[in-house]
Scaffold this motif. Sequence first.
Motif, PDB file in Angstrom:
ATOM      1  N   VAL B 424     -42.786  48.159  35.295  1.00 49.13           N
ATOM      2  CA  VAL B 424     -42.483  46.757  35.299  1.00 49.13           C
ATOM      3  C   VAL B 424     -43.658  46.131  36.287  1.00 49.13           C
ATOM      4  CG1 VAL B 424     -41.082  44.833  36.247  1.00 49.13           C
ATOM      5  CG2 VAL B 424     -40.143  46.856  34.774  1.00 49.13           C
ATOM      6  N   MET B 425     -43.896  46.979  37.379  1.00 48.27           N
ATOM      7  CA  MET B 425     -44.884  46.186  38.167  1.00 48.27           C
ATOM      8  C   MET B 425     -46.183  46.459  37.701  1.00 48.27           C
ATOM      9  SD  MET B 425     -45.871  47.851  42.204  1.00 48.27           S
ATOM     10  CE  MET B 425     -44.466  47.107  43.072  1.00 48.27           C
ATOM     11  N   ARG B 427     -47.035  46.250  34.588  1.00 49.85           N
ATOM     12  CA  ARG B 427     -46.952  45.233  33.554  1.00 49.85           C
ATOM     13  C   ARG B 427     -47.073  43.829  33.962  1.00 49.85           C
ATOM     14  NH1 ARG B 427     -45.487  45.392  28.179  1.00 49.85           N
ATOM     15  NH2 ARG B 427     -46.063  43.429  28.306  1.00 49.85           N
ATOM     16  N   SER B 428     -46.327  43.599  35.167  1.00 48.38           N
ATOM     17  CA  SER B 428     -46.460  42.109  35.796  1.00 48.38           C
ATOM     18  C   SER B 428     -47.647  41.973  36.303  1.00 48.38           C
ATOM     19  CB  SER B 428     -45.211  42.095  36.671  1.00 48.38           C
ATOM     20  OG  SER B 428     -45.164  43.177  37.826  1.00 48.38           O
ATOM     21  N   ASP B 431     -49.925  40.902  33.415  1.00 48.61           N
ATOM     22  CA  ASP B 431     -49.322  39.688  32.815  1.00 48.61           C
ATOM     23  C   ASP B 431     -49.320  38.672  33.580  1.00 48.61           C
ATOM     24  OD1 ASP B 431     -49.110  41.185  30.811  1.00 48.61           O
ATOM     25  OD2 ASP B 431     -46.802  41.433  30.716  1.00 48.61           O
ATOM     26  N   GLU B 433     -47.137  37.931  36.179  1.00 51.46           N
ATOM     27  CA  GLU B 433     -45.825  37.431  36.438  1.00 51.46           C
ATOM     28  C   GLU B 433     -45.377  37.864  37.933  1.00 51.46           C
ATOM     29  OE1 GLU B 433     -43.955  35.941  34.519  1.00 51.46           O
ATOM     30  OE2 GLU B 433     -44.852  36.172  32.596  1.00 51.46           O
ATOM     31  N   TRP B 436     -41.775  39.042  38.440  1.00 49.78           N
ATOM     32  CA  TRP B 436     -41.312  40.216  37.895  1.00 49.78           C
ATOM     33  C   TRP B 436     -41.824  41.337  38.929  1.00 49.78           C
ATOM     34  CZ3 TRP B 436     -37.576  41.852  35.158  1.00 49.78           C
ATOM     35  CH2 TRP B 436     -37.209  40.758  34.068  1.00 49.78           C
ATOM     36  N   ALA B 437     -43.230  41.087  39.368  1.00 51.28           N
ATOM     37  CA  ALA B 437     -43.794  42.099  40.345  1.00 51.28           C
ATOM     38  C   ALA B 437     -42.929  42.042  41.370  1.00 51.28           C
ATOM     39  CB  ALA B 437     -45.115  41.483  40.910  1.00 51.28           C
ATOM     40  N   SER B 440     -39.653  44.228  40.677  1.00 52.31           N
ATOM     41  CA  SER B 440     -40.114  45.719  40.433  1.00 52.31           C
ATOM     42  C   SER B 440     -40.020  46.524  41.730  1.00 52.31           C
ATOM     43  CB  SER B 440     -41.416  45.881  39.958  1.00 52.31           C
ATOM     44  OG  SER B 440     -42.578  45.490  40.855  1.00 52.31           O
ATOM     45  N   VAL B 795     -47.761  41.835  43.957  1.00 51.18           N
ATOM     46  CA  VAL B 795     -47.470  40.324  43.943  1.00 51.18           C
ATOM     47  C   VAL B 795     -48.589  39.490  44.159  1.00 51.18           C
ATOM     48  CG1 VAL B 795     -46.135  38.486  44.769  1.00 51.18           C
ATOM     49  CG2 VAL B 795     -44.971  40.436  44.324  1.00 51.18           C
ATOM     50  N   SER B 798     -50.954  39.947  41.077  1.00 51.65           N
ATOM     51  CA  SER B 798     -50.447  39.144  39.598  1.00 51.65           C
ATOM     52  C   SER B 798     -50.914  37.679  40.022  1.00 51.65           C
ATOM     53  CB  SER B 798     -48.904  39.508  39.711  1.00 51.65           C
ATOM     54  OG  SER B 798     -48.358  38.624  40.843  1.00 51.65           O
TER      55      SER B 798
END
Lengths: 249, 849
Positions: B424-425, B427-428, B431, B433, B436-437, B440, B795, B798
């Motif tokens: 998730v990290m 990906r976020s 992306d 996000e 989401w970061a 995660s 974070v 992202s």
Amino acid sequence: MASGPQTSAPIAARAEQATKVYGLGDTAVWALNDVDVDIEQGRFTAIMGPSGSGKSTLMHCLAGLDTLTSGRVLIGDTDLSTLSDKDLTLLRRTRIGFIFQSFNLIPTLTAAENIRLPALLGGRDQDTSWFDSVVSTVGLGDRLGHRPSELSGGQQQRVAVARALAQQPEIIFADEPTGNLDSRASSEILGFMRSAVSDANQTIVMVTHEPSAAAYADRVLFLADGSIVDRMDSPTEESVLDRLKQFGA
Amino acid sequence: MIKVALKNLRGHKLRTLFTAFAIALGVGFMAGTYVLTDTISSAFDELFSEANAGIDAVVQGAEPFESSAIETGGQRPDIDPAIADLVAGVDGVAVAEPGVFGFAYLLDEEGSPYVSGGAPSFGANWTGTETAGFTIVRGEAPEGPTQVMIDEATADRAGLDVGDEATVQTLTGTFPVEIVSIGRFGESGSLVGSAFVLMDTRSAIDLFTPNGLIQSVYVIAEPGLSEQDMVDRIAPVLPDGIEVVTAEESSEESQALFDQILGFFNTFLTAVGLVSLAAGAFLIYNTFGIIIGQRNRELALLRALGAGRRQVLASVLAESVVIGLIASLLGLVGGIALAFLLINVIAAIGIDLPSTTPVVALRTIVLAMAVGTAITVLSSLAPALRASRIAPMAALRETATERPSRSIVRLVIGLAILALGVFVMVRSVADGEAGWAAASIVAIFAGVVVLGPFIVPTVVAGLAAPARLLGFAGRLGGDNARRNPRRSAGTAASLMLAVTIITFIAVNLFSFTASFSAATDKYLKADLEVQSGQVPILGQSAVEALAALPEVRAATGVQRGQVQIDGTVRPVYAVTASAVLDIFDLQGVEGDLAGMGTDGIAIDRVTAEEQGLAIGDTVEVLFPDSTEATLTVAAIYEDGGIIAQNSDGHYLIDVERFTAHFGANNQFMARIDVRGVDGVDLAQLRAAVEAELEAFPTATVLDKDELRDQAQNQVLQVLGFLFVLLGLALVIGALGVTITLALSVFERTHEIGLLRAVGTTRGQLGVAVLVESIVLTLLGTVLGLVIGIVGAVAVVRSQADLIDTLQVSVPWGFLVLVVVIAVGIGVAASIVPGWRAARMDVLEAVSAE
């Protein structure tokens, strides 16, 4: 029956008018009552007696683990009652060896480290050739890297014996060293202790309630009700058993 | 069996108390927060009612759309003073007086405001009737542009009295005044620490508001008429865009805004309380686990003697219920006491609350008891289940200590959670996000907690390596920290939680500051920035005065508000359009921004694309004063982050347009950016600007370096504040280490006896416990640092698409401080267990069964 100094052999440890009282007044228990005893150097002394006779107390006081109510204990020329906790600790580290019945080893240390423990605590280097000879005597060569949990009960006690011998202390105190062992392992351990005295002139004091163990000693001291009631040189299992029967123990 | 549980608690008073204390801290913080905010809320409730006491209705500008009061401070439009006359003519109205309300600061001789602690100071009008909300304590009613009444609390604090002279600063500048009376607001004398300056209505309109308008009309009905009667009679005569509400509704509106602000405060503090509770939960889980392990034999014996699994389970759970109840009660009482203390502290520093009786709502009591007990019981559930699965045979076994559980199931679950978090990290970040970061990190944290027993041996070996320098005792301590990985991991978890959060926030804040500095370099062409600080007094007149200086090439203020654009409420920023391109580098502008005038609007590229807008298109804009205007998209800029500090879509309009449609109290600049003419000496420019701002003594002038320093200092202040709050979780972590060590020392009685017998000194034992303690705290700290840094970097990264001056900045100095504090905690936590180990009676330890 009093047993004062009887021989001119050098003395490794001595108790003089040793008295130990637990509790006060009517409930007071006299664990040791005015005991005088000499532990001769280079000899294997066993202390026997029924439960509550004071045999363990006597050994603990001789070893500097417990203090007397009155009287004094000497190791060599050192009066233990004059020592601070720190000096007493250093004395135990350098001049005394211990073998307990169980919980003899530190579980996080290997067998070799357990044997060298007092030296490690003192930050000293172990005499390697003596260490090797002790290890080969007790037959632990292939087990030195193992931790206590990977050793059998007999092997653990062999490590404990090796630890006591490795320091070449003035005196070794053993508290029921074979109490948890089967007879084969027991005789091995007692054999090591016997030969340490005979071959290397080590001094050993052992508390035991087993006549078969006492038979390995040069002399047996019998305690009852806090006093030394008899002693026997060159004991055999039978003679010790007979003597114990006389006490009605 | 319940009796067995209670006996256990009584038998281990200290342990029970420590465990309870960990939960009590979190509960206390939560309960205290609720009591504090409830008390403040109720105090304000009283105040807002007081303010409208004796009034029956309030006439005010109507808001055509709902704006976020939190964002804008309220955007109710101003009204014409003539409305008061109109209302006065309505049948049944006894009194209708204009209400003026603006910012006004009373300054001392040095030009510093008399109010302290950032409390606001308001200017209002003295009407001579009950509508003023004030009564004269002594002196005469103020009359004319040089006479003022001030509130009693401010007068007392500043040592001012009738006849003294002072200076008043408002959005229109400063002017000298004479204090002619001291007034008292409602019952309490002042409005919770804020100061008041009152003038007669005419002067108040002229001096307190830059647009000559008023904020409301206060109405008193003739006897026999109700508040609703007044509203019914007045409403028909009012023009569009003006409404009338009952006094009660007006109070409720003020209260609602205030409660919203208080709600954020409450949520924030509750979150801190929950972090502490989570830390406490780890502690309970671990402590119960260790105790169950140590009582293995005893529990097995109970089973052998015929106790059922359920009975064992019930016994352990009963123990946790009792601890939970005791802890929650302790926390509740402590929290109320803390809130009471804080309320008194607040009162002592000069913020007078009308009532300081703590409000302990039933909700607070129920919540504190329920949350505290539930967390305790839930945390002990797993250990209790383990206890109930002990086979009766275990009673007969030789060793009775906890078996480290490093099952395959644990490994698989832990790796799965960790992998999910990492996935998730990654990906976020890709992306963009940020949410989401951040989420995660929770999964990664949970994964590390589950995998703790597998990670610990390696990490501890590394951490403990330097301890060997302390000799053999140091090595023993290091080995002890490693011998039961699950216990060490559980003990470290509380600290890990606190350190993860602190690190996460610290790295984010520092990265934000670094990004801000980079943005200042890249986007800010201004040489100086004027800030109004906590005193909002810089108006458009100040901007114009600065722009007129010969040393100044351009100057613009930045104001913000909300408007409705094509049916959606949007943030809008007002700037001096002709100056904005000289001040800010917007990374490319299409169209004519400088010349957009009052009929133009500028949009950032992302929003323009989202809305399908191009240069020359028109948008329908609804302003707070109900004016609808069709504005033409005059310019599209690439990046306006320097103007709008949030990254959401935003719009720029000219200040003249803004001024026309926003209330007087919306018309202040948080900052004015000034650029000197080419070749001007910075010191010369600064001197000129400062001279011009003499009429605004509270304004501060900062150059770019000072701006960066300021951002840095603000971050440090926030961090300091957070550190104090999260210190609670650190304390719980320290308690956890102490409890674990105490239990371990107890468990190792024989071993310690043996060590002492063969010549370990007390000092060496103390060192061993100290090392173990420090290694355990460092374990939690290091894992927390790693997760916190990784999470924060994710974070921050992202947001790379949004902020092109994005910088990742890890505050190593601060993090070293965290480590030093952790070592300090380790030292403190080892004191009691170390002392107990060193003082253990050798003989008893050797012969203990």
